[in-house]
Structures are given as C-alpha cells and as structure tokens.
Design a protein around this motif. Structure first.
Motif, PDB file in Angstrom:
ATOM      1  N   SER A   1      27.335  41.708  31.919  1.00  0.00           N
ATOM      2  CA  SER A   1      26.736  42.168  33.298  1.00  0.00           C
ATOM      3  C   SER A   1      27.305  41.258  34.259  1.00  0.00           C
ATOM      4  O   SER A   1      28.071  40.078  33.902  1.00  0.00           O
ATOM      5  CB  SER A   1      25.116  41.950  33.304  1.00  0.00           C
ATOM      6  OG  SER A   1      24.935  40.470  33.292  1.00  0.00           O
ATOM      7  N   LEU A   2      27.228  41.141  35.432  1.00  0.00           N
ATOM      8  CA  LEU A   2      27.588  40.474  36.623  1.00  0.00           C
ATOM      9  C   LEU A   2      26.817  39.310  36.216  1.00  0.00           C
ATOM     10  O   LEU A   2      27.433  38.167  36.935  1.00  0.00           O
ATOM     11  CB  LEU A   2      27.328  41.022  38.068  1.00  0.00           C
ATOM     12  CG  LEU A   2      28.201  42.312  38.357  1.00  0.00           C
ATOM     13  CD1 LEU A   2      27.660  42.904  39.605  1.00  0.00           C
ATOM     14  CD2 LEU A   2      29.751  41.914  38.274  1.00  0.00           C
ATOM     15  N   VAL A   3      25.491  39.206  36.226  1.00  0.00           N
ATOM     16  CA  VAL A   3      24.804  37.853  35.914  1.00  0.00           C
ATOM     17  C   VAL A   3      25.570  37.090  34.849  1.00  0.00           C
ATOM     18  O   VAL A   3      25.649  35.939  35.036  1.00  0.00           O
ATOM     19  CB  VAL A   3      23.233  38.117  35.577  1.00  0.00           C
ATOM     20  CG1 VAL A   3      22.748  37.029  34.963  1.00  0.00           C
ATOM     21  CG2 VAL A   3      22.740  38.819  36.772  1.00  0.00           C
ATOM     22  N   ASP A   4      25.811  37.607  33.570  1.00  0.00           N
ATOM     23  CA  ASP A   4      26.537  36.997  32.679  1.00  0.00           C
ATOM     24  C   ASP A   4      27.842  36.620  33.060  1.00  0.00           C
ATOM     25  O   ASP A   4      28.552  35.472  32.719  1.00  0.00           O
ATOM     26  CB  ASP A   4      26.520  37.591  31.393  1.00  0.00           C
ATOM     27  CG  ASP A   4      25.130  37.722  30.737  1.00  0.00           C
ATOM     28  OD1 ASP A   4      24.222  37.195  30.935  1.00  0.00           O
ATOM     29  OD2 ASP A   4      24.769  38.784  29.871  1.00  0.00           O
ATOM     30  N   ARG A   5      28.620  37.543  33.918  1.00  0.00           N
ATOM     31  CA  ARG A   5      29.950  37.077  33.951  1.00  0.00           C
ATOM     32  C   ARG A   5      30.285  36.065  34.988  1.00  0.00           C
ATOM     33  O   ARG A   5      31.030  35.285  35.236  1.00  0.00           O
ATOM     34  CB  ARG A   5      30.778  38.522  34.449  1.00  0.00           C
ATOM     35  CG  ARG A   5      32.188  38.336  34.740  1.00  0.00           C
ATOM     36  CD  ARG A   5      33.011  37.919  33.756  1.00  0.00           C
ATOM     37  NE  ARG A   5      34.584  37.697  34.182  1.00  0.00           N
ATOM     38  CZ  ARG A   5      35.102  36.694  34.535  1.00  0.00           C
ATOM     39  NH1 ARG A   5      34.265  35.686  34.720  1.00  0.00           N
ATOM     40  NH2 ARG A   5      36.523  36.692  35.114  1.00  0.00           N
ATOM     41  N   TYR A   6      29.211  36.283  36.206  1.00  0.00           N
ATOM     42  CA  TYR A   6      29.317  35.304  37.235  1.00  0.00           C
ATOM     43  C   TYR A   6      28.211  34.388  37.402  1.00  0.00           C
ATOM     44  O   TYR A   6      28.449  33.145  37.842  1.00  0.00           O
ATOM     45  CB  TYR A   6      29.745  36.183  38.603  1.00  0.00           C
ATOM     46  CG  TYR A   6      30.953  36.927  38.693  1.00  0.00           C
ATOM     47  CD1 TYR A   6      32.269  36.300  38.612  1.00  0.00           C
ATOM     48  CD2 TYR A   6      30.986  38.209  38.363  1.00  0.00           C
ATOM     49  CE1 TYR A   6      33.579  37.031  38.595  1.00  0.00           C
ATOM     50  CE2 TYR A   6      32.311  39.068  38.140  1.00  0.00           C
ATOM     51  CZ  TYR A   6      33.471  38.317  38.312  1.00  0.00           C
ATOM     52  OH  TYR A   6      34.728  38.987  38.322  1.00  0.00           O
ATOM     53  N   PHE A   7      26.847  34.926  37.516  1.00  0.00           N
ATOM     54  CA  PHE A   7      26.100  34.036  37.827  1.00  0.00           C
ATOM     55  C   PHE A   7      25.585  32.668  36.954  1.00  0.00           C
ATOM     56  O   PHE A   7      25.693  31.541  37.361  1.00  0.00           O
ATOM     57  CB  PHE A   7      24.596  34.897  38.124  1.00  0.00           C
ATOM     58  CG  PHE A   7      23.382  34.083  38.496  1.00  0.00           C
ATOM     59  CD1 PHE A   7      23.171  34.159  39.856  1.00  0.00           C
ATOM     60  CD2 PHE A   7      22.798  33.438  37.715  1.00  0.00           C
ATOM     61  CE1 PHE A   7      22.042  33.579  40.209  1.00  0.00           C
ATOM     62  CE2 PHE A   7      21.615  32.644  37.981  1.00  0.00           C
ATOM     63  CZ  PHE A   7      21.164  32.740  39.261  1.00  0.00           C
ATOM     64  N   ARG A   8      25.593  32.933  35.530  1.00  0.00           N
ATOM     65  CA  ARG A   8      25.309  32.027  34.726  1.00  0.00           C
ATOM     66  C   ARG A   8      26.515  31.036  34.586  1.00  0.00           C
ATOM     67  O   ARG A   8      26.194  29.765  34.869  1.00  0.00           O
ATOM     68  CB  ARG A   8      25.094  32.636  33.271  1.00  0.00           C
ATOM     69  CG  ARG A   8      23.897  33.588  33.405  1.00  0.00           C
ATOM     70  CD  ARG A   8      23.474  33.742  31.857  1.00  0.00           C
ATOM     71  NE  ARG A   8      22.428  34.992  31.902  1.00  0.00           N
ATOM     72  CZ  ARG A   8      21.283  35.110  32.348  1.00  0.00           C
ATOM     73  NH1 ARG A   8      20.700  33.754  32.841  1.00  0.00           N
ATOM     74  NH2 ARG A   8      20.378  36.073  32.299  1.00  0.00           N
ATOM     75  N   PRO A   9      27.869  31.175  34.560  1.00  0.00           N
ATOM     76  CA  PRO A   9      28.543  30.107  34.622  1.00  0.00           C
ATOM     77  C   PRO A   9      28.659  29.302  35.994  1.00  0.00           C
ATOM     78  O   PRO A   9      28.929  28.222  35.905  1.00  0.00           O
ATOM     79  CB  PRO A   9      30.052  30.785  34.674  1.00  0.00           C
ATOM     80  CG  PRO A   9      29.810  32.137  34.008  1.00  0.00           C
ATOM     81  CD  PRO A   9      28.281  32.539  34.432  1.00  0.00           C
ATOM     82  N   TYR A  10      28.307  30.059  37.175  1.00  0.00           N
ATOM     83  CA  TYR A  10      28.320  29.434  38.455  1.00  0.00           C
ATOM     84  C   TYR A  10      27.344  28.454  38.330  1.00  0.00           C
ATOM     85  O   TYR A  10      27.107  27.150  38.643  1.00  0.00           O
ATOM     86  CB  TYR A  10      28.066  30.479  39.549  1.00  0.00           C
ATOM     87  CG  TYR A  10      28.161  29.758  41.026  1.00  0.00           C
ATOM     88  CD1 TYR A  10      29.213  29.798  41.844  1.00  0.00           C
ATOM     89  CD2 TYR A  10      27.035  29.091  41.543  1.00  0.00           C
ATOM     90  CE1 TYR A  10      29.324  29.275  43.078  1.00  0.00           C
ATOM     91  CE2 TYR A  10      27.071  28.492  42.785  1.00  0.00           C
ATOM     92  CZ  TYR A  10      28.168  28.762  43.470  1.00  0.00           C
ATOM     93  OH  TYR A  10      28.200  28.311  44.998  1.00  0.00           O
TER      94      TYR A  10
END
Length: 274
Positions: free
Chosen positions: A131-140
C-alpha cells in the motif's frame, strides 16, 4: 508530476554540532505515475488541487535559510507531494483529518471532492502489492526517526522546526479554520514546545505583520518513538500565510521568500544557542 519514482525523502546534512532539524514535508508537487493512476481527477483538476495543497517554495526557504546561519541546520525534505502520502498524519484512527478524507492517504481534495475511491489505500507500486502507507509513509517515518536519533546521539537534543505555508482564505477541508489567520502561525505541542521556542519564533518573525499560535493550524511534528515522553526532542511548526510571499494559489514567488528565509535563519541561530 513525474513518471519517475524518486526517493521519497532526502536528508541534507548540517553542521555536526547543530541540534536543529528543518523539516519540509509539503513543498513538492511530484507524483509518481503509479500513484497518479489511482487518483480520479483529470490532469487540469489535479494541477489545481496541487496549487491549493502544496506548501509552495517552503523547500526554497529552508535551503536559503540554511545557507545564512552561523551553524548550518540539518534538513529533512519530502521529495513527493502530500497527495502521495501525508507524512505528518497519524496512520490510524487517531488522525482527526480522517473525518474529511485526509488521513495519511487522502481520499478527498481540499474542496472535498473525490480524489481516490473510498477505501483506497494504495496500489501495487513495486510488484509486491504494498500500500501507499507501506511503500512511502513508513519508510519516511523511519528515516525521520533515524535523523532525530542521530541528532540526539551527537548533540543530546534536537529541535524539529516544521516549515509550512497555508492559504489566506479558508478552504473547505479545514477543521479549525474559523479562527485568526495571522501572517505567521506558530504550531505548538503541549509537551514538546517549551515557551522559549515560541518566544524565539515570535521575535524572529516579528517583521511580517504579526504572529499567532495554533490558529488556523496547530501541533508540531515529533516522531512517534519520542512523542509525548522525551523532553530532549522539542518541536515547533512555522505556518506562513501564502499571500505574504507568493501569488495564490500556486503562483509566482515574491520577495517575501527571501525575507522569510532570513527570519527563519535568525530563528535557527537562536535555537542553536538555546
């Protein structure tokens, strides 16, 4: 917008002895093609939405400010639009902006039109279906946490200064937009924003027609690892009303950008010495 998928964030080193971390989360308009395909707006409507939602030129202000300081601050810059993910939201039910479809992944626009289908939480961007959360939010979030941890290890304290802007006229998505809209709004947190930070910002930005506190936007970003319990991490949000430095919405920058950068540099110098 961009068909490429650049790194979602960038840490720009400052002086080894600096405790200040300038955080610029909402200054980009870049949307990778795979993310764009999940947004229902046509291209013209999406450009208009980016005009309204982007904190234009805040990355430029932070860069210019960093070059004017006695001790160069560190900078953490979001290289993607907040329409990809908003790294400053809670990623769960704690986020009050879910009420208007603007949690970590937005489903509604600033004018409360449909941005993504209801329940949309991302697309398979890398073949794994993340998901966008896993792909972008969590690494950020992890990278921002690491940046704060590194400053604590090096200096023993860190001051996170969020650099934002906001429109001169209230937009429909604003939950608390009926209060004052000063030229510079200072967002605070009851645990992480000591009075000295507010006083330093009020002094640094005194020349722009007035400052206010927590209206129309409040709060300050602190990584969840430290949030609410570690007093070594202090934080302040700087929200600059856009008509102070640019043509709204999404127009050209004016001379206020450099004047504000100078004020931000004064604030950084003050916080470095505190």
């Amino acid at each position: 917008m961009n068909d490429a998928s650049p790194p979602g964030h960038l840490l720009l080193p400052g002086a080894p002895e600096s405790p200040v971390l300038l955080h610029v989360p909402h200054g980009s308009r870049v949307i990778p093609a795979a993310v764009r395909s999940g947004i229902v707006l046509d291209d013209a409507a999406l450009e208009r939405e980016l005009d309204h939602i982007t904190d234009a030129y805040t990355d430029r202000m932070a860069e210019s400010a960093a070059g004017r300081t006695a001790v160069r601050p560190w900078r953490f810059v979001n290289r993607l639009s907040r329409l990809v993910v908003d790294p400053e939201r809670f990623p769960d039910e704690r986020e009050e902006m879910l009420a208007v479809g603007m949690g970590a992944v937005y489903t509604r626009t600033t004018h409360q039109e449909v941005l993504r289908p209801a329940g949309h939480d991302g697309l398979p961007l890398d073949g794994s279906g993340r998901s966008l959360v896993d792909r972008y939010f969590r690494p950020y979030a992890a990278a921002m946490t690491d940046a704060v941890t590194d400053r604590l290890a090096a200096v023993g304290r860190v001051v996170v200064v969020d650099v934002h802007s906001y429109p001169s006229e209230r937009l429909p998505y604003e939950l608390h937009g009926d209060g004052p809209r000063p030229p510079v709004c200072l967002g605070t947190d009851p645990f992480h924003t000591p009075a000295r930070l507010v006083a330093a910002a009020e002094e640094a930005f005194a020349g722009f027609g007035g400052t206010g506190v927590d209206s129309p936007f409040g709060g300050a970003y602190v990584p969840l690892k430290y949030y609410g319990h570690d007093p070594r991490v202090t934080a302040l949000m700087i929200e600059i009303r856009r008509d102070v430095y640019m043509a709204e919405p999404g127009g050209a920058a004016g001379p206020g950008v450099e004047s504000l950068a100078e004020a931000l540099a004064r604030l950084v110098d003050r916080l470095t010495d505190v």
